[in-house]
Design a protein around this motif. Structure first.
Motif, PDB file in Angstrom:
ATOM      1  N   HIS A 124      50.358  47.905  64.258  1.00 56.54           N
ATOM      2  CA  HIS A 124      50.361  48.304  65.667  1.00 56.54           C
ATOM      3  C   HIS A 124      49.991  49.769  65.866  1.00 56.54           C
ATOM      4  CE1 HIS A 124      54.357  49.515  64.211  1.00 56.54           C
ATOM      5  NE2 HIS A 124      54.405  50.356  65.215  1.00 56.54           N
ATOM      6  N   ARG A 125      50.000  50.543  64.783  1.00 55.91           N
ATOM      7  CA  ARG A 125      49.609  51.950  64.870  1.00 55.91           C
ATOM      8  C   ARG A 125      48.124  52.149  64.564  1.00 55.91           C
ATOM      9  NH1 ARG A 125      54.663  54.940  61.722  1.00 55.91           N
ATOM     10  NH2 ARG A 125      56.326  54.218  63.132  1.00 55.91           N
ATOM     11  N   GLY A 126      47.428  51.049  64.348  1.00 54.54           N
ATOM     12  CA  GLY A 126      46.007  51.138  64.088  1.00 54.54           C
ATOM     13  C   GLY A 126      45.649  51.403  62.640  1.00 54.54           C
ATOM     14  N   ARG A 127      46.651  51.356  61.740  1.00 52.44           N
ATOM     15  CA  ARG A 127      46.381  51.577  60.324  1.00 52.44           C
ATOM     16  C   ARG A 127      45.833  50.305  59.691  1.00 52.44           C
ATOM     17  NH1 ARG A 127      52.136  54.105  58.731  1.00 52.44           N
ATOM     18  NH2 ARG A 127      52.696  52.092  59.659  1.00 52.44           N
ATOM     19  N   PHE A 128      44.908  50.495  58.759  1.00 53.75           N
ATOM     20  CA  PHE A 128      44.210  49.370  58.148  1.00 53.75           C
ATOM     21  C   PHE A 128      44.469  49.305  56.647  1.00 53.75           C
ATOM     22  CE2 PHE A 128      40.379  48.570  55.549  1.00 53.75           C
ATOM     23  CZ  PHE A 128      40.261  47.196  55.738  1.00 53.75           C
ATOM     24  N   ALA A 129      44.580  48.090  56.145  1.00 56.86           N
ATOM     25  CA  ALA A 129      44.674  47.859  54.702  1.00 56.86           C
ATOM     26  C   ALA A 129      44.011  46.522  54.394  1.00 56.86           C
ATOM     27  CB  ALA A 129      46.123  47.857  54.239  1.00 56.86           C
ATOM     28  N   ALA A 130      43.606  46.357  53.153  1.00 58.50           N
ATOM     29  CA  ALA A 130      42.986  45.100  52.740  1.00 58.50           C
ATOM     30  C   ALA A 130      43.438  44.755  51.332  1.00 58.50           C
ATOM     31  CB  ALA A 130      41.467  45.207  52.788  1.00 58.50           C
ATOM     32  N   LEU A 131      43.708  43.481  51.118  1.00 57.39           N
ATOM     33  CA  LEU A 131      44.050  42.987  49.787  1.00 57.39           C
ATOM     34  C   LEU A 131      42.928  42.062  49.328  1.00 57.39           C
ATOM     35  CD1 LEU A 131      46.020  42.622  47.403  1.00 57.39           C
ATOM     36  CD2 LEU A 131      47.022  40.703  48.665  1.00 57.39           C
ATOM     37  N   THR A 132      42.390  42.343  48.159  1.00 59.36           N
ATOM     38  CA  THR A 132      41.289  41.545  47.616  1.00 59.36           C
ATOM     39  C   THR A 132      41.684  40.940  46.275  1.00 59.36           C
ATOM     40  OG1 THR A 132      39.532  42.821  48.696  1.00 59.36           O
ATOM     41  CG2 THR A 132      38.944  41.633  46.686  1.00 59.36           C
ATOM     42  N   PHE A 133      41.427  39.660  46.121  1.00 59.72           N
ATOM     43  CA  PHE A 133      41.495  38.996  44.830  1.00 59.72           C
ATOM     44  C   PHE A 133      40.052  38.842  44.365  1.00 59.72           C
ATOM     45  CE2 PHE A 133      45.381  37.068  46.832  1.00 59.72           C
ATOM     46  CZ  PHE A 133      46.307  37.705  46.017  1.00 59.72           C
ATOM     47  N   ALA A 134      39.754  39.323  43.170  1.00 58.69           N
ATOM     48  CA  ALA A 134      38.367  39.334  42.725  1.00 58.69           C
ATOM     49  C   ALA A 134      38.210  38.667  41.365  1.00 58.69           C
ATOM     50  CB  ALA A 134      37.841  40.760  42.670  1.00 58.69           C
ATOM     51  N   SER A 135      36.955  38.346  41.059  1.00 57.72           N
ATOM     52  CA  SER A 135      36.631  37.635  39.826  1.00 57.72           C
ATOM     53  C   SER A 135      35.252  38.042  39.350  1.00 57.72           C
ATOM     54  CB  SER A 135      36.685  36.124  40.089  1.00 57.72           C
ATOM     55  OG  SER A 135      36.146  35.383  39.010  1.00 57.72           O
ATOM     56  N   ASP A 136      34.956  37.701  38.085  1.00 59.95           N
ATOM     57  CA  ASP A 136      33.615  37.950  37.574  1.00 59.95           C
ATOM     58  C   ASP A 136      32.666  36.809  37.932  1.00 59.95           C
ATOM     59  OD1 ASP A 136      34.640  35.989  35.963  1.00 59.95           O
ATOM     60  OD2 ASP A 136      34.285  37.027  34.066  1.00 59.95           O
ATOM     61  N   GLN A 137      33.164  35.863  38.731  1.00 59.74           N
ATOM     62  CA  GLN A 137      32.326  34.789  39.241  1.00 59.74           C
ATOM     63  C   GLN A 137      32.009  35.057  40.706  1.00 59.74           C
ATOM     64  OE1 GLN A 137      33.716  30.749  38.268  1.00 59.74           O
ATOM     65  NE2 GLN A 137      35.275  31.708  36.974  1.00 59.74           N
ATOM     66  N   SER A 138      30.798  34.721  41.112  1.00 60.26           N
ATOM     67  CA  SER A 138      30.414  34.959  42.499  1.00 60.26           C
ATOM     68  C   SER A 138      31.214  34.074  43.456  1.00 60.26           C
ATOM     69  CB  SER A 138      28.919  34.699  42.687  1.00 60.26           C
ATOM     70  OG  SER A 138      28.535  34.945  44.026  1.00 60.26           O
ATOM     71  N   ARG A 139      31.579  32.882  42.984  1.00 59.41           N
ATOM     72  CA  ARG A 139      32.393  31.987  43.804  1.00 59.41           C
ATOM     73  C   ARG A 139      33.527  31.434  42.948  1.00 59.41           C
ATOM     74  NH1 ARG A 139      32.343  30.074  48.735  1.00 59.41           N
ATOM     75  NH2 ARG A 139      33.310  28.092  49.244  1.00 59.41           N
TER      76      ARG A 139
END
Length: 241
Positions: A124-139
Motif C-alpha cells: 500500500h506504500r507503493g513498494r515493489f518486490a518480486a520473487l522468481t523461481f528460475a531454471s536452466d530450462q527455458s520452460r
C-alpha cells in the motif's frame, strides 16, 4: 506440494534474519523443482541498491547489481506494472523487446538462468518486490501445470515477502552500534561459520566486497578479529541462534 508448503511455512515462522529466509526459500524452490530463486526488493529511494536474497551465481548477481540491470530487466519492468504472476524464458518470442532487454536475458542464460516464474508484489506504500523461481530450462516442468499450483505459489511469494519486509527493515544494531545492512548481514553469516568466499556466493557479491564489509564491522565494533565481532553479535539481542 503440500509438504513443501508446510515445511516452508514452518521455516519462515522460525526465521529471525535474512540467513534463515535464504535457507527457507532455497529449500522451497528445490521442492518445486526449481534450482534457483531470487527475491528482489526494489529500492524505495532513487539511487539506492536493491535488496536481493538469492542463490543465483554470485558472478551474475554482482555484475547485475553493479551495472543496475534492474533498470532494463524485462522481468522486473513487467513486474513493476502491477500485481502479476507470469512465466518467461530466453527462448520465447521477444521481438518486441528493446535490444538492451534482450541482452540481459541472454546474459542471464549464460549463468544457467534460462527461464522461470515470477510473482510481482506491491504494497500500500507503493513498494515493489518480486520473487522468481528460475531454471536452466527455458520452460521448466512445473510451468506445464502452472494453473494447478499458481495459487499455492502466490501464497509462498506473499508469505516470504511479508517476512522479508519485516526482517530487512530491522535496525542493524549490535550493542548500540549501528552497522550497515551489508555489514550486519555479512557478520551474521560469519556467525554461522561461513567464510568470506561462502558469504560472497550467498550474497551475490565479490569476496573482496564481503571482506570490506567485515573489516568495517570490526572497526565499528572496536574488535580486532571476526570471531570477536561474532561474539558481540551473538551476545546482542539483535540476533538469536
Amino acid at each position: 506440494m503440500y509438504r513443501v508448503f508446510e515445511n516452508f511455512v514452518e521455516q519462515l515462522s522460525a526465521s529471525v534474519d535474512a540467513v534463515d529466509l535464504h535457507e527457507a526459500m532455497a529449500s522451497a524452490a528445490a521442492g518445486f523443482d526449481f534450482p534457483l530463486f531470487a527475491y528482489f526488493s526494489y529500492p524505495s529511494v532513487s539511487g539506492q541498491t536493491p535488496r536481493l536474497i538469492s542463490n543465483y551465481p554470485s558472478s551474475w548477481t554482482s555484475h547485475y547489481l553493479q551495472l543496475r540491470y534492474h533498470s532494463h530487466d524485462p522481468v522486473i519492468l513487467r513486474g513493476l506494472q502491477g500485481w502479476d504472476t507470469f512465466d518467461w524464458g530466453v527462448d520465447r518470442p521477444r521481438q518486441c523487446l528493446p535490444a538492451s532487454q534482450q541482452e540481459i536475458l541472454e546474459k542471464a542464460a549464460h549463468f544457467g538462468i534460462r527461464g522461470g516464474l515470477t510473482m510481482s508484489m506491491h504494497d500500500h506504500r507503493g513498494r515493489f518486490a518480486a520473487l522468481t523461481f528460475a531454471s536452466d530450462q527455458s520452460r521448466p516442468p512445473l510451468l506445464r501445470s502452472l494453473t494447478r499450483y499458481e495459487k499455492a505459489l502466490q501464497l509462498v511469494a506473499i508469505n516470504f515477502h511479508i517476512h522479508a519486509r519485516r526482517q530487512l527493515a530491522e535496525d542493524c544494531v549490535v550493542d548500540g552500534i549501528t552497522l550497515t545492512p551489508r555489514e550486519f548481514e555479512s557478520l551474521k553469516w560469519a556467525a554461522r561459520g561461513k567464510s568470506a568466499w561462502d558469504i560472497s556466493q550467498i550474497l551475490g557479491v565479490s569476496k573482496r566486497t564481503v571482506t570490506f564489509h567485515l573489516e568495517n564491522a570490526k572497526a565499528k565494533l572496536g574488535v580486532r578479529t571476526i570471531n570477536q565481532g561474532v561474539a558481540r553479535l551473538t551476545a546482542s539481542r539483535q540476533w538469536r541462534s
